[in-house]
Design a protein around this motif. Structure first.
Motif, PDB file in Angstrom:
ATOM      1  N   ASP A  10       0.807  -1.224   0.000  1.00 55.95           N
ATOM      2  CA  ASP A  10       0.000   0.000   0.000  1.00 55.95           C
ATOM      3  C   ASP A  10       0.841   1.275   0.000  1.00 55.95           C
ATOM      4  O   ASP A  10       0.358   2.332  -0.398  1.00 55.95           O
ATOM      5  N   THR A  11       2.085   1.198   0.461  1.00 54.31           N
ATOM      6  CA  THR A  11       2.897   2.417   0.600  1.00 54.31           C
ATOM      7  C   THR A  11       4.016   2.554  -0.422  1.00 54.31           C
ATOM      8  O   THR A  11       4.614   3.622  -0.532  1.00 54.31           O
ATOM      9  N   ILE A  12       4.316   1.464  -1.146  1.00 57.85           N
ATOM     10  CA  ILE A  12       5.342   1.532  -2.200  1.00 57.85           C
ATOM     11  C   ILE A  12       4.633   1.312  -3.528  1.00 57.85           C
ATOM     12  O   ILE A  12       4.149   0.199  -3.766  1.00 57.85           O
ATOM     13  N   PRO A  13       4.561   2.204  -4.464  1.00 57.85           N
ATOM     14  CA  PRO A  13       4.832   3.624  -4.315  1.00 57.85           C
ATOM     15  C   PRO A  13       3.758   4.303  -3.462  1.00 57.85           C
ATOM     16  O   PRO A  13       2.742   3.698  -3.243  1.00 57.85           O
ATOM     17  N   PRO A  14       3.908   5.510  -3.050  1.00 57.87           N
ATOM     18  CA  PRO A  14       4.872   6.521  -3.451  1.00 57.87           C
ATOM     19  C   PRO A  14       6.216   6.421  -2.729  1.00 57.87           C
ATOM     20  O   PRO A  14       7.205   6.951  -3.203  1.00 57.87           O
ATOM     21  N   GLN A  15       6.240   5.746  -1.566  1.00 54.88           N
ATOM     22  CA  GLN A  15       7.514   5.630  -0.852  1.00 54.88           C
ATOM     23  C   GLN A  15       8.500   4.826  -1.686  1.00 54.88           C
ATOM     24  O   GLN A  15       8.120   3.889  -2.379  1.00 54.88           O
ATOM     25  N   LYS A  16       9.756   5.200  -1.610  1.00 54.36           N
ATOM     26  CA  LYS A  16      10.831   4.418  -2.229  1.00 54.36           C
ATOM     27  C   LYS A  16      11.940   4.301  -1.185  1.00 54.36           C
ATOM     28  O   LYS A  16      12.844   5.125  -1.125  1.00 54.36           O
ATOM     29  N   PRO A  17      11.812   3.270  -0.331  1.00 55.54           N
ATOM     30  CA  PRO A  17      12.747   3.151   0.793  1.00 55.54           C
ATOM     31  C   PRO A  17      14.194   2.971   0.354  1.00 55.54           C
ATOM     32  O   PRO A  17      14.485   2.216  -0.572  1.00 55.54           O
ATOM     33  N   LYS A  18      15.067   3.695   1.034  1.00 50.57           N
ATOM     34  CA  LYS A  18      16.501   3.586   0.760  1.00 50.57           C
ATOM     35  C   LYS A  18      17.053   2.286   1.353  1.00 50.57           C
ATOM     36  O   LYS A  18      17.873   1.613   0.749  1.00 50.57           O
ATOM     37  N   TYR A  19      16.593   1.954   2.544  1.00 50.33           N
ATOM     38  CA  TYR A  19      16.993   0.733   3.237  1.00 50.33           C
ATOM     39  C   TYR A  19      15.748  -0.135   3.392  1.00 50.33           C
ATOM     40  O   TYR A  19      14.975   0.043   4.326  1.00 50.33           O
ATOM     41  N   PHE A  20      15.572  -1.054   2.467  1.00 53.31           N
ATOM     42  CA  PHE A  20      14.333  -1.814   2.350  1.00 53.31           C
ATOM     43  C   PHE A  20      14.021  -2.624   3.605  1.00 53.31           C
ATOM     44  O   PHE A  20      12.906  -2.578   4.112  1.00 53.31           O
ATOM     45  N   PHE A  21      15.006  -3.380   4.123  1.00 54.23           N
ATOM     46  CA  PHE A  21      14.693  -4.176   5.312  1.00 54.23           C
ATOM     47  C   PHE A  21      14.352  -3.280   6.496  1.00 54.23           C
ATOM     48  O   PHE A  21      13.435  -3.598   7.258  1.00 54.23           O
TER      49      PHE A  21
END
Length: 183
Positions: free
Chosen positions: A56-67
């Motif tokens: 639900d949050t990716i996108p818009p979020q694009k986490p730099k540190y996925f874990f």
């Protein structure tokens, strides 16, 4: 599959993103949830909720540190589940960690008045100021809720060294928050 490729799958809305996430991080997420909830079924539910929230949050979020992104979702979900399930009798692990940190964190009334984000930014800045080993110990204990014995084993140090590090780091955090006028 590496994190960037998995995140690309989320952006493409490819359902394989979830299966790849589970393959790479499922056991670690389930273990994190289990350490908080102490219930296998609840931990599995929490793990699955983590995948849904990531979807639900990716996108818009694009986490730099996925874990780290997934672990934060999982941890918050597990804490929320523990709070709901045990409103009357608190989970011993959560109580223990809360008690350890209570001496160096502002009280809940202050947190309500202060932006939660500000406090997390200050704690993040503090953690950058301590040694890498102390930072790892602190995060493993208070974010990943790992037992002292497990941290000692993973890092190849004694339990007493882990306990001393946590004690000193909590004291430094209290001083740091006091200087920042957050205590």
């Amino acid at each position: 599959m590496d994190d960037n490729k998995i995140i690309e799958l989320y952006f493409e809305r490819d359902e394989n993103a979830i299966s790849q996430t589970k393959e790479c991080y499922g056991e670690r997420l389930k273990a994190l949830a289990y350490r908080i909830l102490c219930n296998k079924e609840d931990a599995e539910e929490c793990e699955n909720d983590t995948y849904l929230k990531a979807w639900d949050t990716i996108p818009p979020q694009k986490p730099k540190y996925f874990f780290a992104y997934l672990a934060k979702i999982c941890r918050n979900t597990a804490l929320h589940m523990a709070e709901k399930a045990q409103a009357q009798k608190r989970n011993a692990v959560v109580v223990e960690l809360t008690k350890e940190l209570s001496e160096c964190l502002p009280d809940s009334k202050y947190i309500e008045q202060t932006a939660e984000k500000e406090l997390s930014e200050v704690i993040g800045a503090f953690l950058k100021s301590v040694s890498q080993e102390n930072r790892i110990i602190f995060i493993r204990r208070y974010f990943m809720t790992e037992p002292v014995a497990d941290i000692a084993k993973i890092l190849g140090i004694s339990e007493s060294k882990v306990k001393s590090s946590l004690f000193r780091t909590r004291n430094k955090l209290r001083e740091y928050l006091s200087k920042e006028e957050l205590l």
